[in-house]
Design an enzyme around this catalytic site. Sequence first.
Site, PDB file in Angstrom:
ATOM      1  CE  LYS A 120      10.062 -19.210  -4.487  1.00  0.00           C
ATOM      2  NZ  LYS A 120       8.637 -19.026  -4.153  1.00  0.00           N
TER       3      LYS A 120
ATOM      4  CD  GLU B  98       5.655 -14.775  -9.476  1.00  0.00           C
ATOM      5  OE1 GLU B  98       4.972 -15.310  -8.587  1.00  0.00           O
ATOM      6  OE2 GLU B  98       6.292 -15.443 -10.329  1.00  0.00           O
TER       7      GLU B  98
ATOM      8  CB  CYS C 178     -19.074  -6.545  23.476  1.00  0.00           C
ATOM      9  SG  CYS C 178     -18.122  -5.291  22.576  1.00  0.00           S
TER      10      CYS C 178
END
Length: 647
Positions: free
Chosen positions: A103, A158, A385
């Site tokens: 699919k 598809e 940081c």
Amino acid sequence: MSKTDRMKQLIKQLNDASRSYYQFDEEIMSNYEYDALYDELVSLEKELGLVLSGSPTQKVGYEILSALPKERHPQPMLSLDKTKSVEDLVLWLGDKDGVLSWKMDGLTVVLTYEDGKLVKAVTRGNGEIGEVITNNARVFANIPNIISDKRTLVIRGEAVITYTDFDRINETIGDMTAKYKNPRNLCSGTVRQLNNQITAERNVHFFAFSLMDTGDDLIDQTICSKFEHLTRLGFDVVEHYTVSADTIGEYIKTFSEKISQNDFPSDGLVLSYNDVAYGHSLGTTAKFPRDSIAFKWADEQAETVLRDVLWSASRTGLINPVAIFDPVSLEGTSVSRASVHNVSIVRQLKLGIGDKIKVYKANMIIPQISENITQSGNLSIPSVCPVCGGETKIHNENGIETLYCINNTCPAKAVKLFTHFVSRNAMNIDGLSEATLEKFLDCGFIKEFYDLYHLEQYKDEIVAMDGFGEKSFDNMLTSIEASRKTTLSRVIYGLGILNIGSAMAKLICKHFQDDVDAILSANVDDFAEIDGIGDVIAEGIVAYFCKESNRENLIRLLAELTIEKTVIKENQDLLGKTFVITGTLNHFENREALKNAIEDRGGKVSGSVSAKTHYLINNDVLSSSSKNKKAKELNIPIISEEDFLKL
């Protein structure tokens, strides 16, 4: 809350998620979350015998937004019922033979051939009405335009873009915010372009998964015979196997082992009855055909303990949280870490060190946290940081909070800064990918931007690098030399100053008439005079140019360049007008192209709707999106691309 109220809540959540995913290419919840909510709604509908208006269990597909011609399908294109249970598939198939296939996760397209020629291609649309994309389908990479079978044939399949092409296309986009999120979104926009040259360049592939009845008993007998006929005609069909109830499990395992190696996106499998006549005899429900069913792998979950969260600084300055937990086995591998994506998800999950969590692999590949059982919420968001120790800042965009390092000299950001500098809207230097720039930085060939214009001194070392040779080196130098002739706005944008995009750089250079000295000596009030620049942004620009190293680097860079004066186009009819762009585009290749068209006419583009916005451009003027709602609240006109072109 009553069960009926819960159903209403679920319908709203699911429809909001679908609308964001299909119409605006934004994912506001994971597949795991969506499936859980959808299954809960189905269960409630069965329990109460009640289906409310607008339920996603009754709707098919997405709403059409574009100006492409529309056409009604001869037969509704229904979606498939689904299951995550192999046992359900066994019971469903019974003693019949089945066909198990991929699919694929792209855009469903219906092709019609007459007299051996492709005469029409229509997207699935909302299942009843699709968009006509015939010109685009003709340039798909693997579609035969002329076939030997002269009958009228209708083929469903598809359209997909491979991960390889997806990465290739994204690498050409310098602006991180403009990059495509996944191959499905890229494919969806590509096959619906009005200019099929764009479609051709993006290398779209079509995989057939259905051939409507041809009138030939031999061909129409089984799914496999139809696939064989399509293959003979030159079509690529989805990979498939004939299965029985005894062999379904074995073949599902075969497919699952291929997921991580596949170059195309997929979101499960499809099981169909091989006997076409038998499948037809079963008919359909209001939403699902009874001859096929979709299978999605059940997410294998494991319970573990969160031991730490590492905050990883990226080259963009974005600091991503990564969960570290006691190792667990998932899908046959040991997993001990998972990305948490952003600050919003950290807070939604109420994470804390020592919490019991459940983890799974999304699409059997990417580890993620599905649930936090403890929900202690004691995890603190770092204020500095982890790489440079500089200050961090939380950005909130469309309700999603992300953490950034605001130190422009942070080592983690060096590669990103150079990547930005050579990008298309900045210096436009080809042949300098992020990986190449990282090598040059590691080797010490470049430290500042102007070093790029003296790489010839390292020719021997560069030519000896993997992926380089004489030709690659010469092409790179040619591109670097070509970039010497540029505009000041490109240079200013390329510096990577916080909050200064391409449009803002143009406004600055226009205001100061391309006078570098005037820009360097300007104060906050001078910058704040420019429409769209407030005190905060102005202070950031002044702070950048007050830093002596930044001034010196800019002056040395300009010594390598020939700056062309910006030519202001005569048609400045949008001067003083601010636009916001949202939704899918069809007349323009992407939002950057539309943005450039607005700026060329003197206008400005903003990222959010406010009282200063003059127009919101959205092809779906009736959409209930947050931007449309905000525009209506403020009495701001919502216009389509066609309306914009008529302004």
